[in-house]
Design an enzyme around this catalytic site. Structure first.
Site, PDB file in Angstrom:
ATOM      1  N   ALA A  61       0.842  -1.198   0.000  1.00 35.53           N
ATOM      2  CA  ALA A  61       0.000   0.000   0.000  1.00 35.53           C
ATOM      3  C   ALA A  61       0.878   1.249   0.000  1.00 35.53           C
ATOM      4  O   ALA A  61       1.994   1.220   0.498  1.00 35.53           O
ATOM      5  CB  ALA A  61      -0.894  -0.006   1.225  1.00 35.53           C
ATOM      6  N   GLY A 102       0.443  -5.316   0.532  1.00 36.26           N
ATOM      7  CA  GLY A 102      -0.516  -5.277  -0.566  1.00 36.26           C
ATOM      8  C   GLY A 102       0.054  -5.835  -1.859  1.00 36.26           C
ATOM      9  O   GLY A 102      -0.686  -6.398  -2.677  1.00 36.26           O
ATOM     10  N   GLU A 105      -0.380  -9.447  -1.560  1.00 37.58           N
ATOM     11  CA  GLU A 105      -1.819  -9.752  -1.639  1.00 37.58           C
ATOM     12  C   GLU A 105      -2.306  -9.687  -3.082  1.00 37.58           C
ATOM     13  O   GLU A 105      -3.109 -10.510  -3.531  1.00 37.58           O
ATOM     14  CB  GLU A 105      -2.602  -8.774  -0.749  1.00 37.58           C
ATOM     15  CG  GLU A 105      -2.357  -9.030   0.737  1.00 37.58           C
ATOM     16  CD  GLU A 105      -3.021  -8.011   1.638  1.00 37.58           C
ATOM     17  OE1 GLU A 105      -2.784  -6.802   1.436  1.00 37.58           O
ATOM     18  OE2 GLU A 105      -3.779  -8.403   2.540  1.00 37.58           O
ATOM     19  N   GLU A 125       2.379  -5.553   7.685  1.00 37.78           N
ATOM     20  CA  GLU A 125       1.354  -4.661   8.255  1.00 37.78           C
ATOM     21  C   GLU A 125       1.405  -4.578   9.772  1.00 37.78           C
ATOM     22  O   GLU A 125       1.120  -3.543  10.371  1.00 37.78           O
ATOM     23  CB  GLU A 125      -0.046  -5.124   7.818  1.00 37.78           C
ATOM     24  CG  GLU A 125      -0.378  -4.854   6.364  1.00 37.78           C
ATOM     25  CD  GLU A 125       0.182  -5.896   5.396  1.00 37.78           C
ATOM     26  OE1 GLU A 125       0.955  -6.784   5.846  1.00 37.78           O
ATOM     27  OE2 GLU A 125      -0.141  -5.824   4.208  1.00 37.78           O
TER      28      GLU A 125
END
Ligand code: NAI
Length: 699
Positions: A61, A102, A105, A125
């Site tokens: 992210a 992310g 992911e 995270e």
């Protein structure tokens, strides 16, 4: 659009382009979504490859978007991953260098994955007080197994792709590429090979199971719970992964989402995100552009082989930079070298350092008694006695012998760096490098910017700090710089608390419960009470109107200098560091109270914590006002990395922001009504008053 679209024959390649690590900001997400649509519309395209340009597949992210509308604007990461899964044509993730958070992911939403050698893969995270929020807790256990996934998610640590690829039954990587260079060719070929295979494989359809189920999760909960006391996220990671093993995929996703959003609002998460940004911000200096040419530092000289000189030298030896260490007398030099050796040997015997590494480091160290041996060093750091006269002689010598362009640094903790610079003909080359003790361990490095310090000197030492793994924070010149100037007020307040009725251990325990690594009295016993005594003699001679409690002076008059003398605020058994309450000290304090006509009162832990922490905050506000610190977050970094301030509270300024500056000022007004406390002490700094009145925050 921050993603490039190209067609190679019958395969479309979507390349994320958002330096430095292809953070998945809105523009990148839009770029991928558009590429995906285009590829699915184009009858000539049979399969799709997604990869990242430059130094990473994707670092995850874009943290700059956290908490902003952009982070949830469509396509958000969840809907983008859904779009990848739903693509009618197979999507291959071509992973290289780094796939984190992310980014990983996203790859898990693709139908196939191929990795170049030497990738670092992580779900970091948890380090920001979160759990993965785009399916990581649900998909990762399905491809590498519950235990391996939970280890990665709870620790946040990167794992090498080769290691993950070797896990039995793993489905994270369908293939490992032969090399970085061949990755794209292999990925395109793989996409082509898979083009006709249906149904498309989806990670969500794989099972997530642990043979010991409940017993296993109970075991990790006990273990992780003990280690992560003040951080809610690690236990939530376990909840989410357990859900993956017990509920349907979509239910697990809903649980992960809800947990993620709840964590986002916790003060711990806010603090950790603040620290993440603060750390990066600290390395930037507003008027020193990032592309400022740096001086080359290939060798270092250290003057003084005492407590600090030895520790400072070790930092450079550890980084493979040769050090020449200079003393006045052979004896002192031998002692200094022996201490360095002893420190390394302790690391070797604990298995933390290999014997050959130790020898390699020692071989980079050259002891000397002659200034003529250090003239060619690129950087010299002075760590001699804290006396201006001694520093003057040293800097005059350095000015004579050091080659032009060498950086001349002082490790002084209180003296005026501008004055030290004035002892040379080259004040532009002089800078303060204030290490903290033990210098080979403590992360903090205060970089003291003199009036005349050149910008390229600053740029050089900031970058050097990274090489030796320090967190550098720039401070202007003032007595005590950022950290010690604030701690003076904290210590004064701790003294008033004793006079009013606290015992040293009550104060220490209260602030340690708040989260400080060590309370003020235990800390002072460790550092040596005589150091503060010497500073007070000088400081309060200059500022006779400054009221402070004389208890610390009385203690020193008894010769109780702390651990090194076996007695300080506490008693110590020989060779032990456990602080034992001292009846003698309690009697000394009581006698002092009587002499002052003070009737002791019971003081709550809450009051102790507020008085200590807000005394830091008030002085910090002055430091900001005067421009000694450039930003509030720099002050937070100083306290987190140099003074044991609890990480989950984000530093004193972040903590004050969390309490609310209005409330901080109200508390200070209350304290100023206390006849025993120093009313002047609680005069709020103008900046604090102003921010509080405007409803604003420091950070
Ligand atoms: P120290 O007393 O352990 O070491 C000083 C060393 O300098 C001694 O070995 C002495 O022989 C040597 N020395 C004195 N004059 C010299 C000269 N003209 N040329 C060469 N060597 C000379 O002192 P320490 O604690 O290492 O402090 C050094 C400096 O670091 C001081 O400026 C101090 O304020 C600062 N500092 C100390 C910290 C601490 O916790 N001890 C923390 C941060 C800074």
């Amino acid at each position: 659009m921050s993603a490039e679209y190209q067609v190679h024959g019958d395969v479309a390649v979507i390349t994320m382009k958002n330096p430095p690590v292809n953070g998945l900001g809105l523009a990148v997400r839009q770029g991928i979504a558009e590429g995906l649509e285009k590829a699915n519309r184009d009858p000539a395209v049979l399969a799709i490859v997604i990869t990242g340009a430059g130094r990473a597949f994707s670092g995850g992210a874009d943290i700059r978007e956290f908490g902003t509308p952009k982070s949830i604007q469509e396509p958000n990461l969840l809907s983008l991953i859904l779009a990848l899964e739903n693509s009618l044509k197979p999507v291959v993730a071509a992973i290289h260098s780094v796939a984190m958070g992310g980014g990983l992911e996203l790859a898990l939403g693709c139908h196939y994955r191929i990795a170049a050698p030497g990738c670092k893969v992580a779900m970091p995270e948890v380090k920001l007080g979160l759990i993965p929020g785009a399916g990581g807790t649900q998909r990762l256990p399905r491809v590498i197994g519950v235990e391996a996934a939970l280890n990665m998610i709870v620790s946040g640590e990167p794992v090498a792709s080769e290691l993950l690829a070797s896990l039995p039954g793993q489905k994270l990587f369908d293939r490992l590429a032969a090399s970085n260079e061949s990755l794209m060719d292999e990925a395109i070929q793989m996409a082509r090979d898979k083009a006709a295979i249906r149904p498309l494989p989806l990670v969500r359809q794989l099972p997530a199971k642990h043979p010991q189920g409940d017993a296993y999760f109970q075991f990790v909960r006990n273990m992780v719970g003990g280690m992560s006391k003040n951080f809610p996220a690690p236990l939530k990671c376990i909840d989410a992964v357990e859900t993956a093993t017990k509920k349907k995929f979509d239910e697990g996703m809903a649980f992960e989402r809800e947990t993620f959003l709840n964590l986002m609002l916790t003060p711990e998460c806010r603090a950790l995100r603040h620290v993440f940004m603060a750390e990066r911000a600290a390395s930037k200096i507003a008027d020193v552009p990032e592309d400022t040419a740096k001086r080359s530092i290939q060798s270092v000289a250290v003057i003084g082989a005492g407590t600090m000189g030895g520790g400072i030298s070790m930092n450079f030896l550890n980084a493979g930079i040769p050090v020449t260490i200079l003393e006045m007398q052979q004896e002192a030099l031998d002692r200094g070298l022996a201490t360095i050796r002893k420190n390394y040997e302790a690391q070797v015997s604990k298995g933390k350092l290999k014997q050959d590494k130790y020898e390699q480091r020692m071989s980079l160290l050259k002891p000397t008694l002659n200034y003529s041996d250090i003239g060619q060093a690129d950087l010299v750091i002075e760590a001699v006695f804290e006396e201006m006269g001694v520093k003057e002689k040293v800097f005059e010598q350095l000015d004579q012998v050091m080659k032009p362009g060498a950086i001349l640094a002082t490790n002084t903790s209180t003296l005026d760096v501008n004055q030290i610079a004035s002892f040379t003909q080259r004040p532009q080359d002089v800078v303060g490098l204030h290490f903290f003790s033990p210098a080979n361990v403590m992360k903090l490095l205060e970089v003291v910017r003199g009036e005349k310090t050149a910008k390229d000197v600053l740029a050089t030492v900031m970058s050097l700090a990274k090489t030796i793994k320090k967190t550098a924070v720039v401070s202007g010149v003032c007595d005590g710089f950022i950290g010690n100037r604030m701690i003076e007020q904290y210590s004064r307040q701790a003294g008033f608390l004793l006079e009013e009725g606290c015992s040293p251990s009550q104060v220490d325990k209260a602030i340690e419960k708040f989260g400080f690594a060590m309370g003020p009295f235990r800390m002072s016993d460790l550092a040596g009470n005589d150091i503060g005594w010497a500073i007070r003699k000088r400081r309060y001679l200059e500022k006779p109107s400054m009221r402070y409690s004389k208890t610390a002076d009385l203690l020193c008059e008894l010769g109780r200098f702390g651990q090194k003398t076996g007695a300080g605020w506490y008693d110590y058994k020989p060779g032990k560091r456990d602080a034992i309450t001292s009846p003698l000290v309690e009697a000394m304090i009581e006698k002092h109270r009587q002499a002052q006509g003070i009737t002791p009162r019971k003081i709550s832990d809450e009051e102790i914590v507020q008085r200590l922490v807000f005394s830091l905050v008030n002085e910090a506000a002055r430091i900001l006002e005067e421009g000694i610190a450039a930003k509030a977050s720099d002050i937070d970094m100083v306290y987190l990395t140099g003074y044991g301030f609890p990480l989950w509270r984000g530093g004193p300024m972040q903590y004050a922001d969390t309490v609310g500056l209005f409330n901080v000022v109200q508390a200070m007004k209350r304290f100023s009504q206390n006849p025993m406390d120093d009313a002047n002490f609680w005069q709020p700094a103008p900046m604090l008053t102003k921010l509080a009145a405007e409803g604003r925050t420091f950070n």
